[in-house]
Design an enzyme around this catalytic site. Structure first.
Site, PDB file in Angstrom:
ATOM      1  N   HIS A  47       1.004  -1.156   0.010  1.00 13.26           N
ATOM      2  CA  HIS A  47      -0.098   0.125   0.052  1.00 13.26           C
ATOM      3  C   HIS A  47       0.951   1.066   0.034  1.00 13.26           C
ATOM      4  CE1 HIS A  47      -4.010  -1.808   1.825  1.00 13.26           C
ATOM      5  NE2 HIS A  47      -3.258  -2.702   0.919  1.00 13.26           N
ATOM      6  N   GLU A  49       0.974   3.948   1.893  1.00 12.22           N
ATOM      7  CA  GLU A  49       1.260   4.227   3.095  1.00 12.22           C
ATOM      8  C   GLU A  49       2.615   3.538   3.624  1.00 12.22           C
ATOM      9  OE1 GLU A  49      -1.729   3.466   2.206  1.00 12.22           O
ATOM     10  OE2 GLU A  49      -3.085   4.145   3.362  1.00 12.22           O
ATOM     11  N   CYS A  77      -6.064   2.058   5.885  1.00 14.34           N
ATOM     12  CA  CYS A  77      -6.662   0.996   6.018  1.00 14.34           C
ATOM     13  C   CYS A  77      -6.163   0.444   7.424  1.00 14.34           C
ATOM     14  CB  CYS A  77      -6.527  -0.249   5.275  1.00 14.34           C
ATOM     15  SG  CYS A  77      -4.784  -0.783   5.053  1.00 14.34           S
ATOM     16  N   CYS A  80      -2.369  -0.088   7.304  1.00 16.24           N
ATOM     17  CA  CYS A  80      -1.749   1.292   7.383  1.00 16.24           C
ATOM     18  C   CYS A  80      -1.756   2.005   8.419  1.00 16.24           C
ATOM     19  CB  CYS A  80      -2.176   1.812   6.091  1.00 16.24           C
ATOM     20  SG  CYS A  80      -1.814   1.069   4.519  1.00 16.24           S
TER      21      CYS A  80
END
Length: 147
Positions: A47, A49, A77, A80
Site C-alpha cells: 500500500h 502508506e 486501512c 496502514c
C-alpha cells in the site's frame, strides 16, 4: 496532498488503485513518496502508506518517524493505520474517507485507540473531493472495461 495526488495518478496509470502517500519530515521536507504497488509487485502489503513509511525510515536511518507527518489520499486501512502508529508518526493527514475500510475514524479508529501507547493526530478531509474523484474515475473506467 498535491504530491500524494500525483503519486496516486502515477499508480493509477500503472493499473494500481490510485492511492498516493507522502511522508514529511519535522521541518516539512519530503522524506518519501509512494503510490500503491500491489498489482505490479504482487505484494498484498504494498500500500502507498507502507511503502512511503519504509522509504522514510530508510531515509532517516531509523524506524521511529517521530515528528513526521504521513499524508495520504485515502483514509488508511487497518494495516496502514497500524503501521503509522508503529512508526511513531506525529500526525496522519488524509483526503477521502473510506467508509468500507477506513481505520482512522470511519469504520475503525486504530490510530486513536486509547489502548495503544502512541496516538498520532489525525486530520481528515483534506482535498477530499479531489481525492475521491480520482478513485471514482478509476473504478468507473475499470467497470466499463469489464463490461
Amino acid at each position: 496532498m498535491r504530491l500524494a495526488l500525483a503519486q496516486a495518478a502515477e499508480a493509477g496509470a500503472r493499473g494500481e488503485v490510485p492511492v498516493g502517500a507522502v511522508v514529511l519530515g519535522p521541518d516539512g521536507s519530503v522524506l518519501a513518496l509512494a503510490g500503491n504497488d500491489r498489482e505490479v509487485s504482487a505484494d498484498p502489503t504494498a500500500h502507498a502508506e507502507v511503502l512511503a513509511l519504509r522509504r522514510a525510515a530508510r531515509e532517516r536511518g531509523q524506524w521511529r518517524l517521530s515528528g513526521c507527518t504521513l499524508v495520504v489520499t485515502l483514509e488508511p486501512c487497518t494495516m496502514c493505520a497500524g503501521a503509522a502508529v508503529l512508526a511513531r508518526v506525529d500526525r496522519v493527514v488524509y483526503g477521502a474517507a473510506d467508509p468500507k475500510g477506513g481505520a482512522a475514524g470511519s469504520l475503525w479508529d486504530v490510530i486513536r485507540d486509547r489502548r495503544l501507547n502512541h496516538r498520532p493526530e489525525v486530520l481528515g478531509g483534506v482535498l477530499a473531493d479531489e481525492c475521491a474523484a480520482v478513485l471514482t474515475e478509476f473504478f468507473t473506467a475499470r467497470r466499463m472495461r469489464e463490461q
